[in-house]
Write a protein that holds these residues in place. Structure first.
Motif, PDB file in Angstrom:
ATOM      1  N   GLY A  30       0.784  -1.229   0.000  1.00 25.81           N
ATOM      2  CA  GLY A  30       0.000   0.000   0.000  1.00 25.81           C
ATOM      3  C   GLY A  30       0.811   1.271   0.000  1.00 25.81           C
ATOM      4  N   THR A  31       2.130   1.197   0.119  1.00 26.37           N
ATOM      5  CA  THR A  31       2.950   2.399   0.110  1.00 26.37           C
ATOM      6  C   THR A  31       3.108   2.922  -1.320  1.00 26.37           C
ATOM      7  N   ALA A  32       3.343   4.226  -1.432  1.00 23.33           N
ATOM      8  CA  ALA A  32       3.418   4.868  -2.744  1.00 23.33           C
ATOM      9  C   ALA A  32       4.572   4.320  -3.565  1.00 23.33           C
ATOM     10  N   ASN A  33       4.320   4.142  -4.850  1.00 21.59           N
ATOM     11  CA  ASN A  33       5.328   3.643  -5.768  1.00 21.59           C
ATOM     12  C   ASN A  33       5.087   4.260  -7.145  1.00 21.59           C
ATOM     13  N   PRO A  34       5.103   5.594  -7.243  1.00 17.71           N
ATOM     14  CA  PRO A  34       4.696   6.249  -8.495  1.00 17.71           C
ATOM     15  C   PRO A  34       5.572   5.861  -9.676  1.00 17.71           C
ATOM     16  N   ASP A  35       4.919   5.611 -10.794  1.00 14.09           N
ATOM     17  CA  ASP A  35       5.605   5.354 -12.058  1.00 14.09           C
ATOM     18  C   ASP A  35       5.618   6.653 -12.846  1.00 14.09           C
ATOM     19  N   THR A  36       6.793   7.159 -13.158  1.00 13.89           N
ATOM     20  CA  THR A  36       6.907   8.451 -13.836  1.00 13.89           C
ATOM     21  C   THR A  36       7.287   8.308 -15.306  1.00 13.89           C
ATOM     22  N   VAL A  37       7.265   7.085 -15.823  1.00  7.37           N
ATOM     23  CA  VAL A  37       7.634   6.839 -17.213  1.00  7.37           C
ATOM     24  C   VAL A  37       6.398   6.935 -18.102  1.00  7.37           C
ATOM     25  N   PHE A  38       6.497   7.715 -19.165  1.00  8.18           N
ATOM     26  CA  PHE A  38       5.407   7.844 -20.127  1.00  8.18           C
ATOM     27  C   PHE A  38       5.520   6.714 -21.153  1.00  8.18           C
ATOM     28  N   ASP A  39       4.646   5.733 -21.039  1.00  7.82           N
ATOM     29  CA  ASP A  39       4.654   4.618 -21.985  1.00  7.82           C
ATOM     30  C   ASP A  39       3.982   4.996 -23.304  1.00  7.82           C
ATOM     31  N   VAL A  40       2.942   5.834 -23.218  1.00 11.00           N
ATOM     32  CA  VAL A  40       2.233   6.274 -24.416  1.00 11.00           C
ATOM     33  C   VAL A  40       2.868   7.572 -24.896  1.00 11.00           C
ATOM     34  N   GLY A  41       3.522   7.533 -26.036  1.00 12.31           N
ATOM     35  CA  GLY A  41       4.139   8.735 -26.591  1.00 12.31           C
ATOM     36  C   GLY A  41       5.536   9.011 -26.103  1.00 12.31           C
ATOM     37  N   GLY A  42       5.939   8.401 -24.999  1.00 13.73           N
ATOM     38  CA  GLY A  42       7.311   8.522 -24.521  1.00 13.73           C
ATOM     39  C   GLY A  42       7.621   9.741 -23.690  1.00 13.73           C
ATOM     40  N   ALA A  43       6.778  10.776 -23.739  1.00 17.27           N
ATOM     41  CA  ALA A  43       7.041  12.016 -23.006  1.00 17.27           C
ATOM     42  C   ALA A  43       5.773  12.851 -22.997  1.00 17.27           C
ATOM     43  N   PRO A  44       5.722  13.913 -22.153  1.00 15.14           N
ATOM     44  CA  PRO A  44       4.554  14.801 -22.155  1.00 15.14           C
ATOM     45  C   PRO A  44       4.411  15.539 -23.485  1.00 15.14           C
ATOM     46  N   ASN A  45       3.292  16.233 -23.627  1.00 11.75           N
ATOM     47  CA  ASN A  45       2.961  17.040 -24.800  1.00 11.75           C
ATOM     48  C   ASN A  45       2.786  16.179 -26.050  1.00 11.75           C
ATOM     49  N   TYR A  46       2.454  14.931 -25.844  1.00  8.79           N
ATOM     50  CA  TYR A  46       2.234  14.000 -26.953  1.00  8.79           C
ATOM     51  C   TYR A  46       0.831  14.183 -27.518  1.00  8.79           C
TER      52      TYR A  46
END
Length: 754
Positions: free
Chosen positions: A157-173
């Motif tokens: 239950g502890t936080a484990n954020p995934d910060t990898v963009f799988d769709v498009g590879g990066a923001p602004n996609y």
């Protein structure tokens, strides 16, 4: 008992069994039980003892299904078989004590619509509630609309954020049709044929990562400090952050017992934040007379929309710089404070002042590296750092309502006040709109509320001109109360109840095509949709269903675990991607707090204290050690206008209704639903029925769904590898204009990816 009664009972039970297995509800229960048994077999496949146990369990399936069918089947039947009525027959929920606060409901609706659409409410002067709810109550933007798996947790239950963009590879996609569904199969009817799996979320862009410094009275933009964003950046330049869950529609949301996907917006409105009676510190101020103030706790039932309305304006992913409060928003539209203007000249002094305020200082740490990521993400779904709402009201009074947007002269609510073709409302200030709508004891006073550097609140007769204190008028201090109730009353008018489906239920047999009528039969039978989308509201999460069947209940299949009524885990994503209802309210800080699940609150003995009611009595009684169905569960949405509100589910991972039907047909993606075995023709019939749930007034934005002009951020010039820095560390914006429409509507806005 004599032999004849025994034989009669056996014959009756056997006949009932065969009957139930022939009808859809019996098939559903049978499939559910077999699915549960198979899961147990798979879970313990490495243990011979448990494997043999599973085989034995399969041999007693028929015996067990008799009890399930007779008990659970009849219970479900009693809940769903009464003839459906048009949504027009359902009363709109509203607080019993609304008259203690609102003196003019029409004026309150006017205030609510203005606040909902006014982009000046956002810290950036560009973001409003409507920015994520302008298309059929939802969002149809497709550029810079991807968020990575920020809500992912570990098994403990502890936080484990995934910060990898799988769709498009990066923001602004820029999203494409080929990107969907996010969980790809070579055969959409076979969940084992996985081609790729991505845990990203298609959602809504909000604001940049900034820290609140102060309001600038008379300015739509707050004074903020841009902070490096370790997640939402392209080449080191910040882009707008994207929320970690898909945006649901606000249309018909008034019928929900609780709001937000995880139900955190409580039905009891406390006037301060989304958490109702769960926050013991929530209070507003009431004037016993203009010279005598007192702190009071307020409680308005049937007000989850008001509770929900207070989340986004302070959320640092949606509309606010981190650390802003409601009183400061009111000051933004309020009087010019010369002392405050002097403070604005000294960023260091202001920063020091904010740092000393409990709850805000905790959030002023620098965020510039991966180590700071967990702190950055703590504010995603909470209002940590803004527990005492002190700021939002101070922003508004000197700003013309809707001062950057044109209001159509035939707007169904605001037309009489339109300055067409000039932007804004004429002869109205936010102060006056509040005074027109609310009773005087909530805004009229000769005293001020002073807040010192330690957060201590005192009633004073005049400002002390000290840099260590802030003073608020009564109207400013209670702005969260006005904001929540006004927006709720406006959203309560957004009811889509004139669909072909509703007209069919009213006796107009040609309102639905033959294909749609066949789809309706599948929806209510073989498709099993009616299990979650029940009643005239088409959701088990409705006020009327919860009132009838209780806030918590037992699931209608073994082991009959307790669950929150209207919340379901249908296997869209693994539980560890997003705990949903299985999370907590975060009220104790550091992401901790009480369970969002009301069944777990009852199990822990906290139900009465935190929810203000006696918990429902379950049969058998609730066991403190039994498993509660909550992890990975989300509110069942109503389905009207579903044709217009793609992408779908809480992760926005499906782009079309056809993909949604494929999902249900294969039994979901992560193994909690029975397969439906629909034929291609039956799938088409079901999709056709879902399109029969569209209210054409919504499609063409006719009253009450008309609205002012809106400019929405629509990604940034460039792409996911390159953007233009505006000189402050932020990417320049692309703005999309949504034209103003009046009561007669317009051409509507295009659907997602069309």
């Amino acid at each position: 008992m004599g032999i004849i009664p025994i034989i009669s009972l056996v014959v009756f039970t056997t006949g009932l069994l065969f009957y139930l297995l022939l009808i859809s509800r019996g098939q559903f229960l049978f499939k559910s039980l077999v699915t549960k048994i198979k899961r147990q077999e798979w879970r313990f496949r490495d243990s011979k003892l448990n494997y043999l146990r599973s085989k034995f369990l399969r041999t007693i399936t028929i015996a067990a299904i008799i009890l399930v069918a007779v008990i659970a089947g009849n219970t479900v039947s009693a809940q769903v078989t009464p003839p459906l009525a048009s949504l027009k027959s359902i009363s709109v929920p509203q607080p019993d004590n609304l008259g203690d606060f609102v003196k003019d409901k029409v004026a309150a609706i006017k205030l609510g619509k203005t606040l909902f659409w006014d982009i000046q409410v956002g810290s950036d002067g560009l973001t409003s509630c409507a920015s994520c709810h302008f298309h059929a109550g939802a969002d149809n933007r497709s550029k810079n609309q991807i968020s990575p798996g920020l809500l992912r947790i570990k098994a403990d239950g502890t936080a484990n954020p995934d910060t990898v963009f799988d769709v498009g590879g990066a923001p602004n996609y820029q999203l494409r049709k080929e990107d969907f569904p996010f969980h790809k199969l070579s055969n959409p009817d076979d969940p084992k044929t996985v081609v790729s799996d991505r845990n990203d979320v298609s959602s809504s862009q909000g604001v940049f990562n900034t820290k609140f410094v102060d309001v600038k009275p008379g300015s739509a933009e707050d004074q903020v400090k841009t902070e490096p964003d370790p997640v939402f950046n392209v080449g080191g330049t910040n882009v707008r952050r994207v929320q970690p869950r898909n945006t649901p529609s606000v249309i018909n949301a008034v019928f929900n017992f609780r709001n937000f996907w995880d139900g955190r917006a409580q039905r009891i409105f406390n006037g301060v934040n989304p958490f109702g009676l769960k926050d013991p510190n929530a209070s507003v101020v009431k004037a016993e007379n203009p010279n005598r103030l007192k702190f009071v706790k307020v409680s308005l039932n049937n007000s989850s929309l008001a509770s929900q309305a207070l989340g986004p304006p302070l959320n640092s992913f949606e509309t606010s710089a981190d650390g802003r409060t409601f009183q400061e928003i009111g000051d933004k539209f309020g009087r010019i404070d010369n002392r405050r203007s002097r403070l604005l000249q000294n960023d260091i002094q202001v920063g020091s002042l904010l740092s000393s305020i409990p709850g805000i200082g905790d959030n002023l740490e620098q965020i510039g590296n991966t180590k700071s990521l967990s702190g950055l993400l703590q504010n995603i779904l909470s209002i940590r750092g803004t527990k005492l709402p002190r700021v939002l009201a101070q922003k508004l009074s000197r700003l013309r309502p809707l001062g950057k947007q044109v209001v159509h002269p035939q707007d169904s609510v605001l037309g009489a006040d339109s300055r067409w073709p000039q932007p804004g409302l004429k002869d109205k200030t936010y102060d006056q709109l509040v005074k027109d709508a609310f009773k005087t004891e909530w805004w009229k006073s000769n005293q001020l509320i002073q807040v010192d550097a330690q957060g201590t609140r005192t009633f004073v007769n005049r400002a002390d001109n000290s840099s260590q204190t802030k003073e608020y008028t009564l109207l400013e201090y209670n702005f969260s109360l006005f904001f929540g109730l006004a927006v709720q009353l406006y959203e309560s008018t957004l009811i889509a109840n004139d669909t072909p489906f509703d007209r069919f239920l009213e006796g107009k047999t040609t309102a639905l095509t033959k294909q749609q009528q066949l789809g309706k039969q599948i929806f209510e039978g073989k498709g099993l949709c009616i299990g979650c989308h029940i009643g005239s509201e088409l959701t088990a999460a409705s006020v009327s269903n919860v009132a009838k069947n209780g806030r918590i209940k037992r699931a209608p299949f073994p082991p009959n675990s307790p669950e929150d009524n209207g919340f379901f885990n249908i296997g869209v994503r693994p539980v560890t991607d997003d705990p949903g209802l299985g999370g907590n309210d975060g009220l104790s800080g550091n992401g901790q707090g009480n369970p969002l699940s009301e069944a777990r609150l009852a199990q822990q003995g906290k139900f009465r204290n935190l929810l203000g009611e006696t918990p429902p009595i379950l049969t058998p009684p609730l066991n403190p050690s039994e498993t509660v169905f909550a992890d990975g569960a989300f509110k069942a949405p109503g389905l009207r206008n579903v044709e217009l509100t793609a992408p779908y589910f809480h992760n926005g991972g499906q782009a079309t209704l056809e993909q949604v039907v494929d999902f249900y047909n294969r039994g979901g993606d992560f193994g909690v639903l029975p397969p439906l075995n629909l034929s291609p023709e039956e799938k088409q019939q079901l999709v056709a029925f879902l399109k029969g749930l569209t209210d054409e007034r919504v499609r063409y934005e006719k009253a009450p769904f008309d609205h002012p002009q809106l400019f929405v951020p629509n990604g940034h010039p460039g792409n996911s590898t390159s953007v233009t820095n505006d000189g402050t560390g932020k990417a320049t914006d692309s703005l999309l204009e949504i034209p103003a429409v009046g009561r007669n509507g317009g051409t509507g806005t295009r659907n997602f990816l069309n």
